[in-house]
Design an enzyme around this catalytic site. Structure first.
Site, mmCIF file in Angstrom:
data_model
loop_
_atom_site.group_PDB
_atom_site.id
_atom_site.type_symbol
_atom_site.label_atom_id
_atom_site.label_comp_id
_atom_site.label_asym_id
_atom_site.label_seq_id
_atom_site.Cartn_x
_atom_site.Cartn_y
_atom_site.Cartn_z
ATOM 1 N N THR A 1 0.667 -1.302 -0.067
ATOM 2 C CA THR A 1 -0.097 -0.095 -0.079
ATOM 3 C C THR A 1 0.649 1.355 -0.100
ATOM 4 O O THR A 1 1.954 1.322 0.349
ATOM 5 C CB THR A 1 -0.941 0.039 1.306
ATOM 6 N N THR B 1 -3.493 0.666 -3.234
ATOM 7 C CA THR B 1 -2.726 -0.570 -3.004
ATOM 8 C C THR B 1 -2.810 -1.684 -4.017
ATOM 9 O O THR B 1 -3.822 -1.560 -4.853
ATOM 10 C CB THR B 1 -3.351 -1.347 -1.862
ATOM 11 N N ASP C 1 -7.121 -10.644 0.942
ATOM 12 C CA ASP C 1 -7.417 -9.792 2.208
ATOM 13 C C ASP C 1 -8.941 -10.421 2.569
ATOM 14 O O ASP C 1 -9.286 -10.257 3.736
ATOM 15 C CB ASP C 1 -7.553 -8.488 1.887
ATOM 16 N N SER D 1 -7.698 -2.564 5.475
ATOM 17 C CA SER D 1 -7.344 -1.584 6.617
ATOM 18 C C SER D 1 -7.116 -0.157 6.404
ATOM 19 O O SER D 1 -6.843 0.700 7.042
ATOM 20 C CB SER D 1 -6.029 -2.198 7.383
ATOM 21 N N GLY E 1 0.853 -0.055 5.169
ATOM 22 C CA GLY E 1 1.186 -1.229 6.128
ATOM 23 C C GLY E 1 0.557 -2.137 6.660
ATOM 24 O O GLY E 1 0.447 -2.704 7.967
#
Ligand code: GLY
Length: 595
Positions: free
Chosen positions: A406, A424, A453, A479, A501
């Protein structure tokens, strides 16, 4: 300010030490650490753009200088990032864009989707057990239908000022003429075993002897230049149909060991979605606005900030950028509670009903005050999920899985419009598949591995489904936490920020907010301050940044402490009395450019 600072930033890009970490509930660092670059922060009065690479920030700067709007600059930045930071984001991935036009916020969702044919067996082996994560990533199986171009086009159509084609000029020129491989890209190439297995990626990113191109090598990308020319001329649709789409589908479906299911119809049918941002008041001073599901970012981050606010244990924190043991205890306990709720409740809102009928139930004061009572003098180590109201959700909590990759872009234009965009391709170099758009030329763009994910496991032993399980057409939970902060008193924009991250994004963004707006550090110092967190497992402290007495004090409260690389990549722009002050993370290569 611009030229000197950019030159300085380029000159100091220094040595690299890839250090991947893999452990339960510890954020993986698939892009690895690449050294620390001290940065001063950048002050300006009119506009600013903060991005993960100097060439990308410069592309945004040129657009703003030419009178472009914030979203115009975002398009230019993303196109250059596709070229110069290919390990992190690009046109083969997805993005969330939070846009402020001076009056209202739009949340543009460009998250990748699962192919229509995908189902909950996507990442299961024949015996029903989950595939090893690394094996699932590499190849066509993990590739979601990309959304980056369609979401940028949707946002540009609504808020852009300059012509779409003009925004591609920098990226096309750099792709034609070549860009200088940075130390961070070199380190990522050197540390990646699987990218070399993809023949055209190996031929492009490595020399004929199989060595990664060194920092300083000039790398041209003719295939990407050709693809971007078509997108500049014809818009995002040219990516979602015709030869570029056919090439993508072929690469995904014909992968020799790990094929995927994307069809031309999946690509043609992809839609960026306009969602409502979630705004949460904080400390009776700020309104913090972020992205709703399919991102878990804002919900988790604001749960943490509110739980801290509602916890009486907290003694004043130090204003020197190093968190006190008491603060770290409360923060990480709050984080455990937030990550437990994240695992239990959050999924694509087009497939998953929110608890108590509304995602904001997870941020309701009564619910969080009750949850805050679970924060005691000693660490819970692992916290249970809660139920914020009725009807109850009946999902099984998602087990911990690695997340990473990302890039984040923050922009404020001369008219006060702002963008916070997190973008990302998931892990470093995504699925490792390099697509040339059917051009037959060297280079191209990387395809994401966003589908990893999703939860590999679809249900628990009682048969309760996981909210974030794979379903055809669904968007995987994210996230990513692009964030815009406003002053509650006058409604003015205070800050645009976010970070890469993986799950760590939530902690890096939360820490930057706390350290700047609560502790009073300028945003550059706030970003540089030590990272910490917990993903409902060990207490994570940035390696080498915390004194032994701090660690001992946490252990005395029952924390399992794990010192590790926490490679944030925060970019942020903060309002000052005279204009804007931008910060870029010293852990990566980002810079701020502006006037
Ligand atoms: N793939 C990173 C994220 O969406 O959070």
């Amino acid at each position: 300010m611009r030229a000197g600072r950019l030159a300085c930033a380029l000159a100091v890009l220094a040595g690299c030490a890839a250090a991947p970490v893999s452990d339960t509930r510890i954020p993986t660092q698939p892009e690895g650490a690449s050294g620390w670059i001290d940065k001063p922060g950048w002050a300006g009065t009119r506009f600013a753009v903060a991005a993960a690479h100097p060439l990308a920030a410069d592309a945004g700067y040129q657009v703003l200088k030419a009178g472009g709007a914030a979203i115009d600059a975002a398009v230019a930045v993303q196109m250059v990032l596709t070229l110069v930071e290919p390990q992190s984001s690009g046109i083969g991935g997805g993005a969330f864009i939070l846009h402020w036009d001076g009056t209202s916020i739009d949340a543009f969702d460009g998250r990748e989707t699962a192919p229509a044919a995908a189902d909950e067996r996507l990442f299961l082996r024949a015996d029903g057990t989950p595939m090893p994560f690394g094996d699932a990533v590499v190849g066509g199986r993990s590739v979601g239908v990309p959304g980056t171009l369609r979401v940028l086009q949707a946002a540009h159509r609504r808020h852009g000022r300059l012509p779409w084609a003009q925004l591609f000029a920098s990226a096309i020129r750099l792709a034609d003429e070549g860009f200088v491989v940075s130390p961070r890209l070199h380190a990522a190439l050197a540390g990646d075993r699987r990218l070399r297995e993809s023949p055209n990626a190996a031929a492009f990113f490595y020399d004929p002897e199989g060595r990664p191109w060194p920092a300083g090598h000039r790398l041209k990308n003719p295939a990407l230049a050709a693809v971007l020319r078509q997108v500049a001329d014809s818009g995002a649709d040219v990516f979602h149909g015709g030869p570029i789409a056919e090439d993508l589908v072929r690469r995904v479906r014909a992968h020799p060991t790990n094929p995927g299911q994307i069809t031309g119809a999946d690509l043609a049918g992809y839609e960026a979605k306009l969602r409502s941002a979630i705004c949460t008041d904080w400390r009776a001073i700020y309104r913090v606005c972020g992205f709703p599901p399919p991102s878990s970012g804002h919900l988790a981050m604001m749960q943490i900030l509110k739980l801290i606010e509602y916890t009486p244990l907290l003694s004043p924190t130090r204003a020197d950028g190093e968190a006190s043991p008491d603060f770290l205890h409360v923060y990480t306990e709050a984080a455990r509670l937030a990550f437990a709720d994240r695992a239990a409740h959050v999924g694509d809102p087009d497939f998953v009903s929110p608890p108590a009928g509304d995602w904001s139930s997870l941020l309701a004061e009564g619910y969080l005050r009750e949850r805050a009572r679970l924060i005691g003098a000693r660490s819970q180590r692992v916290a249970p999920p809660g139920q914020p109201g009725t009807p109850h959700s009946a999902w099984a909590p998602m087990a911990w899985q690695p997340e990473g990759g990302t890039s984040h872009i923050s922009i404020v234009d001369a008219d006060g419009r702002a963008v916070a965009m997190t973008t990302t391709i998931e892990g470093a170099f995504g699925s490792k598949l390099l697509a040339d758009g059917g051009t037959g030329l060297p280079g191209g763009y990387l395809l994401n591995n966003e589908l990893t994910d999703f939860s590999f496991i679809s249900a628990d032993t009682q048969g309760r489904p996981v909210a974030n399980r794979v379903q055809g057409g669904k968007r995987p939970r994210s996230s990513m936490s692009p964030t815009l902060v406003f002053d509650l008193r006058d409604g003015r924009l205070v800050m645009s920020l976010g970070s890469p991250g993986g799950a760590g994004i939530i902690h890096y963004t939360a820490k930057t907010l706390i350290a700047s707006l609560d502790w009073g550090l300028d945003v550059q110092r706030a970003i540089a301050s030590p990272n910490f967190g917990s993903n409902n497992g060990p207490t994570l402290l940035e390696r080498g940044r915390f004194a032994q007495p701090v660690i001992d004090a946490l252990k005395a409260r029952g924390h399992l402490v794990n010192e590790t690389d926490l490679t944030s990549g925060v970019q942020a722009i903060q309002r000052t009395a005279t204009g804007w002050f931008g910060g870029a993370d010293p852990r990566r290569e980002g810079v701020v450019a502006g006037e």
